[in-house]
Design a protein around this motif. Structure first.
Motif, short mmCIF file in Angstrom:
data_model
loop_
_atom_site.label_atom_id
_atom_site.label_comp_id
_atom_site.label_asym_id
_atom_site.label_seq_id
_atom_site.Cartn_x
_atom_site.Cartn_y
_atom_site.Cartn_z
N GLN A 65 -12.07 -4.27 -6.26
CA GLN A 65 -13.55 -4.27 -5.67
C GLN A 65 -14.53 -3.08 -6.36
O GLN A 65 -13.86 -2.25 -6.76
N SER A 70 -6.41 -7.73 -7.13
CA SER A 70 -7.79 -7.93 -6.94
C SER A 70 -8.56 -6.54 -6.99
O SER A 70 -7.78 -5.48 -6.51
N ASN A 104 -5.93 0.41 -2.25
CA ASN A 104 -5.79 0.56 -1.03
C ASN A 104 -4.68 0.20 -0.24
O ASN A 104 -3.78 -0.30 -0.79
N LYS A 105 -4.68 0.50 1.14
CA LYS A 105 -3.33 -0.08 1.86
C LYS A 105 -3.13 -1.57 1.76
O LYS A 105 -2.30 -2.12 1.82
N ASN A 106 -4.34 -2.29 1.59
CA ASN A 106 -4.33 -3.79 1.53
C ASN A 106 -4.02 -4.22 -0.13
O ASN A 106 -4.15 -5.51 -0.30
N LYS A 107 -3.58 -3.49 -0.86
CA LYS A 107 -3.28 -3.73 -1.89
C LYS A 107 -4.47 -4.25 -2.92
O LYS A 107 -4.31 -5.01 -3.82
N ILE A 108 -5.64 -3.62 -2.35
CA ILE A 108 -6.97 -4.07 -3.21
C ILE A 108 -7.23 -2.85 -3.95
O ILE A 108 -7.29 -1.59 -3.33
N GLU A 129 -16.12 -8.48 -6.45
CA GLU A 129 -14.95 -8.59 -6.80
C GLU A 129 -14.37 -9.39 -7.43
O GLU A 129 -14.90 -10.55 -7.86
N ASP A 140 -0.60 5.95 -3.71
CA ASP A 140 -1.44 5.75 -2.54
C ASP A 140 -2.38 6.98 -2.63
O ASP A 140 -2.06 8.05 -2.80
#
Lengths: 244, 149
Positions: free
Chosen positions: B90, B88, B112-116, B77, B53
């Motif tokens: 971006q 994913s 990031n926290k949303n696994k993107i 994306e 992270d």
């Protein structure tokens, strides 16, 4: 075969051989490079992905091969120098290093020019690019070290040891693209399951590689002649000093 | 003559010993620094790594076909896959010429926290196949195409 080696082992005989052989080597080099350039620039197809950028390969890849090849021969010469104390081995090694350094620099610069349009960057510190850069530094270290001593035998000894140490970089360069994830692509020509490069691109590549090989041979003989002449001059100079 | 031969043998054995010592230490150094020698992780390798992270890392794989969408004018994306897992990505910025769906790509940035994966830099990876466009077309037509689209 061993007779030829024994015959050429004598520096003054080697000098005569070098003097008569290098013009032929230069001629072969020029013929192959002209054929390779003509084939590579005008007679070979663009790549399906890279387009015309692929033509940089005809300089880049042979230069990189030669960077490794020159270093390999320097390794063998250093072994001969350290174990068998061969009088010519040090001279050949010293004369090879600047040629190898130039090939390495050409490979680095052309690779960088190719990398910008293809990868989107001039340089990254991946395992392949970094190990080739280290090879360039070792070449520069060799060039400096061999001239750093008052006694040229000491310089040659130190440089031979450096060369043997540095030889561990060779398999790292060759296999870096297989052992680790790198940005640089894996080998296309020298690999187990046959080349993955179209024959129309292979021909100019091989022509250029042969041309570069003879570039090395020709300039090695020219450098060796200079080296032996300088040594002779030095001896004459010392002789004159003693006479006066 | 004999003494010279002995000396030569001694020098050769010293070099052999040095060779073995350097090979072993070289191997140990290389295997210990594996993590820093790897230029990028595949999405599968990424799963095994902890504490990523907010750390800048690089991931690499193929751009999944028909996964590229533009979120707004400059932001895109897409999905990077390695056959087993995918991620994913971006990105805002200029793409290299060779960036295409189905092609190899390396993205530098943070997860990031949303696994993107938020990429700051994108590099196109070239593979080891070189051929003229006509040959590539012919291979695709006859169904002998082994590579990526």
């Amino acid at each position: 075969m061993s007779n030829i080696f024994n015959f050429l082992a004598n520096p003054s005989r080697f000098r005569i051989f070098a003097k008569s052989a290098y013009p032929y080597l230069l001629m072969i080099m020029i013929i192959f490079i002209i054929m390779g350039l003509w084939y590579g620039l005008f007679n070979s197809p663009p790549d399906y992905q890279q387009g015309e950028t692929v033509r940089i390969m005809y300089v880049h890849v042979p230069a990189a091969w030669m960077a490794l090849m020159v270093y390999s021969s320097m390794t063998i010469m250093s072994l001969f120098s350290l174990v068998w104390r061969h009088p010519l081995a040090d001279t050949l090694s010293k004369s090879s290093a600047p040629i190898g350094a130039v090939f390495t620099l050409i490979a680095l610069v052309t690779g960088s020019i190719w990398g910008k349009p293809t990868w989107g960057t001039w340089w990254v510190w991946d395992a392949r690019l970094t190990s080739v850069f280290i090879l360039f530094l070792i070449y520069m270290g060799h060039i400096a070290l061999v001239r750093a001593f008052e006694d040229e035998f000491k310089g040659a000894r130190a440089a031979a040891i450096l060369t043997l140490f540095g030889a561990f970089n060779l398999p790292i360069i060759k296999f870096s693209v297989d052992w680790w994830n790198t940005l640089h692509q894996p080998a296309s020509v020298i690999k187990l399951d046959g080349p993955s490069i179209h024959v129309d691109m292979m021909i100019p590549l091989i022509l250029m590689a042969v041309g570069f090989l003879f570039f090395y041979f020709a300039f090695l003989l020219i450098n060796v002649q200079t080296e032996l002449n300088q040594r002779k001059l030095k001896k004459l100079f010392i002789k004159n000093l003693n006479l006066n | 003559m004999n003494i010279a031969k002995l000396k030569r043998r001694k020098r050769l054995s010293i070099l052999l010993l040095a060779f073995i010592a350097i090979t072993v230490s070289g191997f140990l150094i290389l295997s210990a620094s594996r993590d820093s020698l790897i230029y990028f992780y595949s999405p599968t390798e990424l799963l095994e790594i902890k504490n990523i992270d907010n750390k800048i890392i690089r991931i690499g794989g193929l751009v999944r076909k028909e996964s590229l969408i533009s979120i707004n004018k400059s932001k895109i994306e897409f999905i990077v896959e390695d056959g087993k897992n995918h991620l994913s990505v971006q990105y805002t910025g200029i793409l290299p010429d060779l960036f295409r769906e189905g092609q190899g790509v390396i993205c530098e940035g943070k997860l990031n926290k949303n696994k993107i994966f938020i990429a700051d830099r994108i590099l196109a990876k070239h593979d080891e196949n070189y051929m003229p466009p006509e040959v590539a077309d012919a291979l695709k037509k006859t169904g002998n195409w082994q590579g990526k689209e």
